[in-house]
Every structure is written in structure tokens, then in C-alpha cells.
Design a protein around this motif. Structure first.
Motif, mmCIF file in Angstrom:
data_model
loop_
_atom_site.group_PDB
_atom_site.id
_atom_site.type_symbol
_atom_site.label_atom_id
_atom_site.label_comp_id
_atom_site.label_asym_id
_atom_site.label_seq_id
_atom_site.Cartn_x
_atom_site.Cartn_y
_atom_site.Cartn_z
ATOM 1 N N PHE A 416 0.838 -1.197 0.000
ATOM 2 C CA PHE A 416 0.000 0.000 0.000
ATOM 3 C C PHE A 416 0.879 1.255 0.000
ATOM 4 O O PHE A 416 0.554 2.259 -0.637
ATOM 5 C CB PHE A 416 -0.941 0.001 1.208
ATOM 6 N N VAL A 419 1.762 1.989 -3.435
ATOM 7 C CA VAL A 419 0.640 2.648 -4.117
ATOM 8 C C VAL A 419 0.621 4.133 -3.762
ATOM 9 O O VAL A 419 0.453 5.001 -4.627
ATOM 10 C CB VAL A 419 -0.701 1.978 -3.741
ATOM 11 N N LEU A 420 0.821 4.431 -2.464
ATOM 12 C CA LEU A 420 0.838 5.829 -2.028
ATOM 13 C C LEU A 420 1.942 6.607 -2.754
ATOM 14 O O LEU A 420 1.779 7.777 -3.095
ATOM 15 C CB LEU A 420 1.078 5.914 -0.518
ATOM 16 N N ALA A 423 0.841 6.494 -6.899
ATOM 17 C CA ALA A 423 -0.482 6.887 -7.403
ATOM 18 C C ALA A 423 -0.488 8.321 -7.931
ATOM 19 O O ALA A 423 -1.047 8.589 -8.995
ATOM 20 C CB ALA A 423 -1.527 6.727 -6.303
ATOM 21 N N ILE A 436 -9.458 13.858 -12.180
ATOM 22 C CA ILE A 436 -9.328 12.960 -13.319
ATOM 23 C C ILE A 436 -10.703 12.877 -13.969
ATOM 24 O O ILE A 436 -11.680 12.488 -13.330
ATOM 25 C CB ILE A 436 -8.852 11.559 -12.872
ATOM 26 N N PRO A 453 -11.057 12.506 -7.811
ATOM 27 C CA PRO A 453 -9.961 13.345 -7.314
ATOM 28 C C PRO A 453 -8.625 12.647 -7.594
ATOM 29 O O PRO A 453 -8.553 11.414 -7.543
ATOM 30 C CB PRO A 453 -10.208 13.419 -5.810
ATOM 31 N N PRO A 455 -5.162 11.203 -6.606
ATOM 32 C CA PRO A 455 -4.544 10.806 -5.338
ATOM 33 C C PRO A 455 -3.486 11.835 -4.935
ATOM 34 O O PRO A 455 -2.836 12.427 -5.794
ATOM 35 C CB PRO A 455 -3.895 9.463 -5.672
ATOM 36 N N VAL A 456 -3.316 12.013 -3.637
ATOM 37 C CA VAL A 456 -2.364 13.030 -3.178
ATOM 38 C C VAL A 456 -0.929 12.519 -3.289
ATOM 39 O O VAL A 456 -0.696 11.317 -3.410
ATOM 40 C CB VAL A 456 -2.647 13.454 -1.722
ATOM 41 N N ASP A 460 2.016 14.129 1.131
ATOM 42 C CA ASP A 460 0.792 14.779 1.615
ATOM 43 C C ASP A 460 -0.231 13.778 2.144
ATOM 44 O O ASP A 460 -1.333 14.169 2.539
ATOM 45 C CB ASP A 460 0.137 15.580 0.487
#
Lengths: 475, 247
Positions: A416, A419-420, A423, A436, A453, A455-456, A460
Motif C-alpha cells: 500500500f 501505491v501511495l 499513485a 481525473i 480526485p 490521489p495526493v 501529503d
């Protein structure tokens, strides 16, 4: 009609439903009014939750001891001079009825509303035999006149039609010249139907509940057509799903209360009748009474993980609150049993080959579960179907791959974390001002209707913020 | 009171401000916060898609992540409702059933926690505007929590709440449903947006970011300029003098 009302693909059927503004407006206004009426009828009774629990217990008890109660019912029907027939399949059921029609040399048949007779394709069999069949429930009659259109609701079969459309059907097919007020439309149908009752050789009804200790059936209607169908012709054939039985009048009272309030928001419908074989010397009622008990797949459901679905008393409340049914209408389900309960029982009766999309036609909002008067956990049964569909490898490679990947990522902090990290940069090319608008294939369904939205950035993310706070990080 | 934050994967990845607001609100109310970093997702996306065995991976990870927590609080009625489903999922499993029950018993949705556990309804928030509130289906029906968001919002100074028509109808999110059946989902969210617009509210509030991402995404696509706020962000609107973020 059979279980299947439309063999096109689910997506084609729903597209047609969504594009039908007349149907959608009729369905949403019917939902809005039925919802309010149900709620006030339930509140007026008081202790609604307790009534639901009682209803659930009665249904569960009866299902658990179904063999006992069916045997008791058979004994009592027999004692009263009626005949009971247990049909394993829909073919056996309609063939048995066909034989009675032959023996009686019957030509004219009146029917009151019955979903199970749709399921066993009875009309088809009777029409093939050259009989004149008349559906006497007003909604069913409208559909019959409109070229045997399929029902779209289990209680209000013509719910998808508004009064203008009904007027047009009557005008075009029957030469009706009146206006579109419901009273005038009903009066017109009533005049036609009254004659049919008087001429009929056989009356065929459904059965809301069979009452085991009386050897009788209970009919719940608002139009009185069920009683005329049962009482006027010399022969009365009642058809029931094998699970629709109560031990005695005491349990019937509870279920009728739940049924009437849940289905149409009435304390009781206009006619609640308990009837059966006529007693010797009785002046009215049929000379011959037959009860056809239809299995057609039900005993496979009995005792399975889907056993709870057999608790259904066919009130239609789950259809009336379902936001999916609201927008796609009953015909989109392609089954005589639409809505949440239809999405549960149709695949059980008709198999996943034709119906594997139905369990996915739900946002799992649980409005159905909440409203069910006998507490069937409908949304959980839909998830259970999905589990079976996955187990049987019917979900397709892409779906399986996505879900297996998701399962790994969503259970692993390190994956994960990747992914963070990826992304935000990965979505930079397709994002504009943090949104998007047209996503890649995996989220295309989402972005077809909504912005997503972006992803940050990892730094962040909430996680990073927590970790950077003084003393904020945990274990 | 020691509180472990369950941020939810969606908030972590997409809506960090919601998580921050939740932390700040809880700290202001006297809670001691930690964030077990091994947490990821409650497992709902795969569970609701029928991938039961696969979803257990995420669930087990969560039970371990929060094993030593006193309280677990998350900004989502839906994800907390998933936690509450764990005991049924692991029923009869000697290794996991007790952990599942323990997690269920200490997990609360944010507003539930503030009202029922902390016993507070006025958090000192101030927000000028007209708002309407979207009830999430999972929070109201599965978690069974209908009232706590309203108890808190009624106390927000300056905020006027307008009732939302057909508030019982799902917004069409439904997790993977919105991607698998986008045509149907789009009709549902469109009707929801119309009902929101009809209230005349300039703020839409909910306690679930899934619903808000859905409704907000459609509002944004339609060019409707209604501000979308998670209830944690609303409750975190306190004057700067009191250590909060004034908006």
C-alpha cells in the motif's frame, strides 16, 4: 410467461429501462407513495420490530418443519374432499392442471394474480390447449391486453405503466373511448371481466398462504377478483409455491398483517379470504377443489445457505425501496421476480448461466433488508451469491486479477505504501487541476459519470502527516 | 482517553484533510491519539465483490494492527460497519473469532464515538452556511447509527441544516458497484445531486468519503458549485484562538 421474461443481455435490458422516461417516472412516483404508506401502516400497528421478529420466527419454523406441515395440509385437504397434487417441476405442475382442463372439457378459464403460475408457464400451456384465459387482476389484465406483456412488479404487475398508457392500451385493443381517470378505466375492465367470471369453466388462483390445520388457502386481494375466480366456476384450482404455508390461522394473522402493510400500506386489504373445498350441502363455492403444490427447485434451496430467501411472503416492499429498481424498472431483471428478492431467488431458480449479473445489480445499500417484514437478510444473500459466482470461477480473468491484486495490496502496508508513492505521479498525465475526468480502463466506469480526485502526493498523505507529527506515530 | 485512528485507505490516499480534521477534533476533545501504521483497508471492496477468502487477508491485517488499541475510531460509517461484520466472517475460527469480536467492540465511527463514548454534542465548531446532510446507507442501516451526526451538527454555530429529500435512497456509490454498473450508478447519483440542489444548501455534509467522492464527483462533473465536506472537517471549524482551523 416463464421465469425468464427477456433473454437479451442484462446491460441491454437496463439500458432500455434507463432510457424509458415514462416507466421511470411511473416507478419513482409509485415508490415514493408506497414507501410513505408502508411506513405509516407499520407505525400505526406499533412495535413493528417485534412483529417482524414474529414473522421471521413463523416463517423459519414453518420452513424447518415443512414436511410436517405439508403432510398435515394434504391430510386436511383430503379430509375435506379436495385434491392436492405435489409437482416436482414446473412441467409436472402445468401438465396436471392441463389434465384437469381436459377432463372437464373446459374452454374458458379465469385466473387471479399468481406469480407461481407465471413461473410454471401455465398460460402458455393453457393457450396451447386452445383455452380462453383471462387474467382478472386489473394489472395483469392490462398486461394481457397489451400482448401479454411481462409483469414488472410482484404485487403491482403493471406498475411501469401510467394511466395515459393504460388508456391507450384499452383504446387500441378494446375500443375503450373513455378518459384516463383510474375509476373509469377500472369500471370498463370490470364490465368485461364480470362476464368472464360468469362464463368460466375453471378458476385458477394463487395462494398467499395455505393453512395446514384447516386444509384451506388464504387469499389476500384488493379487487375481489380472487374470490370471484375461486367461487363462481365449478372447478377451483389453487397453485402455491411449496413454502407458502402457515400452521394455523393464528400465524396467518401475523403474516397477513405484515403482508398487507408492507405491500400496499393498508391495515388489511379489501378481501382476506380463507377458502378450500366446499362442504357438503354448501350452496356456493366450487364443486371441485385442487391444490397444486409446486417445488420447481425450492427443495434445493431448503436447508441451503439461501434458505432464508424461502421466508419471502411476496409483499414487494423490497422492490418499493430499491434505488436500483427505481431507475431500471422491473423488466430489466429479465425475470418475473425482479428487485432485490428477484435478484436473490431468480439465480436460484433459473441458474447463474442466465442470471449471474442480478446479484451485482445492487449497491448493497441494505434498504431491502431493512424493510423486509420477515427479516430476510437480502443484501447478505446477494453477497453470498457473489461468493458462489467467484467460487465457481464465473467472474472472468480480468475481474479475478484485479480483485486478487487488490486483496494483496489492501492487506499489506508495504504494498500500500508503494501505491501511495506511485499513485500521484502515475496519475499526473491524466489529471487536471486535481481531477481525473477520463480515467484508465480500471476506473473508466467511474469517470464515465463522475470526476475522480487525483490521489495526493505521498508526502501529503494522511499517513505521512501522522508520522511527521511530534509523538504522533504509533506502533 | 487513548484512541487509535483508523484513517481508512480512501482518506489516506485521497482525502488526508479529513483524517487531519478528525485527529485535531479528537485531540481538542482530550483524546490521546495514535496511528498504528500497519493498518491498510477493512477489506470491504473484495468482500462485497464475493472474494471472501481474499478479503480475509485485509481483515486479519486490521485485527493485528489494532490488537493493542483501547478504542478504534474511523471517519467512515461504512468501514466501521465492515469491522462490525468481522465476527460473522470469522465465526467458528479458533484463531481469529475472538480478535474479531474484540475489534468490533472497540470500533466506533467518529460521530458515534464523540456522542456516545465521549458524551459530547457541542464541540465548539462554528461554520456559517446552509448545509444538507447525506446519510450513508451503511452507517444508518448496517452500523445502525442514525442520529449522532445530527446531534453534533445541530450544535455547530452558524450552520443551518436543510432536510434532504429522499434521504433514504442510496447515492449510487456502493464501492465496486459504481465501477461495475456505472450506468445505473450514474442515474442514482444524478437523482441525489438533484435532491441536494433542491435544498438550496451551499454545503453538502456526510460521514462517509465514499459517498462524498461519488456525489462530489458528479457535482463537479455537472459544474454544480456545492461545497462538499466530511463531518470531521465541519466539526474542526473552530476559531483559531481555540487551536483550530478557522474556515
Amino acid at each position: 410467461m416463464s421465469l425468464q421474461t427477456d433473454n437479451r443481455k442484462f446491460s441491454e435490458r437496463t439500458a432500455e429501462g434507463i432510457d424509458n422516461p415514462f416507466m421511470r417516472s411511473a416507478v419513482s412516483s409509485a415508490q415514493d407513495s408506497l414507501k410513505t404508506r408502508r411506513l405509516s401502516a407499520a407505525t400505526a400497528l406499533g412495535e413493528w420490530e417485534e412483529w417482524r421478529k414474529a414473522g421471521q420466527q413463523i416463517r423459519q419454523h414453518t420452513l424447518k418443519h415443512l414436511d410436517y406441515y405439508l403432510e398435515e395440509l394434504a391430510r386436511n385437504i383430503d379430509r375435506r374432499g379436495g385434491k392436492i397434487y405435489f409437482a416436482r417441476t414446473k412441467e409436472e405442475a402445468s401438465a396436471y392442471i392441463g389434465r384437469i382442463v381436459e377432463q372437464k372439457n373446459a374452454k374458458r378459464i379465469v385466473k387471479s394474480k399468481s406469480m407461481v403460475t407465471e413461473e410454471i408457464e401455465l398460460n402458455h400451456v393453457l393457450l396451447e390447449m386452445g383455452c380462453e384465459v383471462t387474467e382478472t387482476d386489473l394489472g395483469e389484465y392490462i398486461l394481457q391486453v397489451d400482448d401479454w406483456e411481462a409483469p414488472s412488479h410482484i404485487v403491482a404487475p403493471a406498475l411501469h405503466k401510467d394511466r395515459k398508457q393504460i388508456r391507450r392500451v384499452f383504446a387500441e385493443r378494446l375500443g375503450y373511448q373513455g378518459d384516463e381517470t383510474p375509476e373509469n378505466l377500472a369500471r370498463f375492465a370490470r364490465e368485461v371481466l364480470r362476464q368472464k367470471f360468469l362464463e368460466a369453466d375453471i378458476g385458477i388462483t394463487g395462494c398467499n398462504f395455505a393453512v395446514a390445520n384447516l386444509g384451506a388457502i388464504n387469499l389476500v386481494t384488493n379487487e375481489g377478483n380472487g374470490d370471484l375466480t375461486a367461487a363462481i366456476p365449478k372447478t377451483h384450482i389453487a397453485v402455491m409455491g411449496m413454502e407458502r404455508i402457515v400452521p394455523s390461522l393464528e400465524e396467518m394473522e401475523v403474516l397477513d398483517n405484515l403482508l398487507c402493510r408492507s405491500a400496499v400500506g393498508q391495515k388489511l386489504t379489501s378481501y382476506i379470504t380463507v377458502m378450500g373445498p366446499s362442504a357438503p350441502g354448501e350452496a356456493d363455492g366450487p364443486e371441485d377443489f385442487h391444490l397444486v403444490v409446486v417445488d420447481n427447485g425450492r427443495s434445493d434451496i431448503l436447508g441451503s445457505e439461501f434458505n432464508d430467501a424461502l421466508q419471502c411472503i411476496r409483499c414487494g416492499a423490497c422492490l418499493n425501496v430499491c434505488p436500483v429498481y427505481r431507475h431500471i424498472g422491473g423488466h430489466s431483471y429479465g425475470s418475473i421476480y425482479p428487485g432485490p428478492i428477484g435478484a436473490v431467488i431468480t439465480p436460484l431458480l433459473g441458474g447463474y448461466d442466465d442470471y449471474k449479473e442480478l446479484p451485482y445489480a445492487s449497491s448493497l445499500c441494505a434498504a431491502c433488508t431493512d424493510v423486509c417484514p420477515v427479516k430476510i437478510p437480502l443484501h447478505e444473500q446477494l453477497i453470498l451469491h457473489r461468493q458462489k459466482i467467484v467460487e465457481q470461477g464465473r467472474t472472468g480473468t480480468a475481474d479475478r486479477l484485479q480483485m486478487k491484486t487488490a486483496a494483496r495490496v489492501l492487506s499489506s502496508p508495504s504494498l500500500f505504501g508503494k501505491v501511495l508513492r506511485l499513485a500521484n505521479p502515475g496519475s499526473r498525465m491524466i489529471s487536471s487541476r486535481g481531477r481525473i475526468v477520463r480515467g484508465p480502463a480500471i476506473v473508466r466506469g467511474w469517470t464515465s459519470a463522475r470526476d475522480l480526485p487525483q490521489p495526493v502526493r505521498q508526502k501529503d498523505s494522511f499517513r505521512s502527516w501522522m508520522e511527521n507529527r511530534k509523538g504522533g506515530s504509533g506502533n | 482517553m487513548k484512541v487509535s485512528i483508523f484513517s481508512t485507505c480512501l482518506v489516506d490516499l485521497m482525502f488526508p484533510n479529513v483524517g487531519k480534521a478528525m485527529v485535531e477534533v479528537l485531540e481538542r476533545l482530550g483524546c490521546e491519539i495514535d496511528f498504528p501504521a500497519s493498518q491498510v483497508c477493512c477489506g470491504q471492496p473484495t468482500y462485497n465483490s464475493g472474494y471472501l477468502e481474499d478479503s480475509k487477508l485485509a481483515m486479519k491485517n486490521m485485527m493485528l494492527a489494532f490488537e493493542h488499541s483501547d478504542y478504534v475510531v474511523g471517519p467512515s460509517g461504512s468501514c466501521i460497519a465492515m469491522f462490525h461484520e468481522y465476527p460473522a466472517v470469522f465465526k467458528g475460527d479458533p484463531q481469529w473469532e475472538l480478535k474479531a469480536i474484540s475489534l468490533k467492540n472497540k470500533s466506533f465511527e467518529l460521530t458515534q464515538f464523540i456522542v456516545h463514548v465521549l458524551g459530547i454534542t457541542d464541540v465548539g465548531a462554528h461554520l456559517e452556511g446552509i448545509a444538507t446532510y447525506h446519510r450513508s446507507c451503511h452507517m444508518t442501516r448496517l452500523l445502525g447509527e442514525k442520529e449522532t451526526p445530527f446531534r453534533l451538527l445541530e450544535q455547530v454555530d452558524g450552520l443551518r441544516l436543510e432536510p434532504l429529500k429522499n434521504s433514504d435512497n442510496c447515492c449510487g456509490f456502493g464501492g465496486t458497484f459504481s465501477v461495475k454498473m456505472p450506468e445505473i450508478s450514474a442515474q442514482m447519483v444524478d437523482e441525489k445531486c438533484a435532491c441536494v440542489a433542491e435544498t438550496g444548501a451551499d454545503i453538502l455534509i456526510s460521514a462517509d468519503m465514499g459517498c462524498l467522492m461519488n456525489i462530489g464527483g458528479r457535482l463537479s462533473r455537472n459544474g454544480q458549485s456545492i461545497r462538499v465536506m466530511h463531518i470531521a472537517e465541519v466539526l474542526n471549524c473552530v476559531p483559531a484562538a481555540q487551536g483550530g482551523r478557522s474556515l
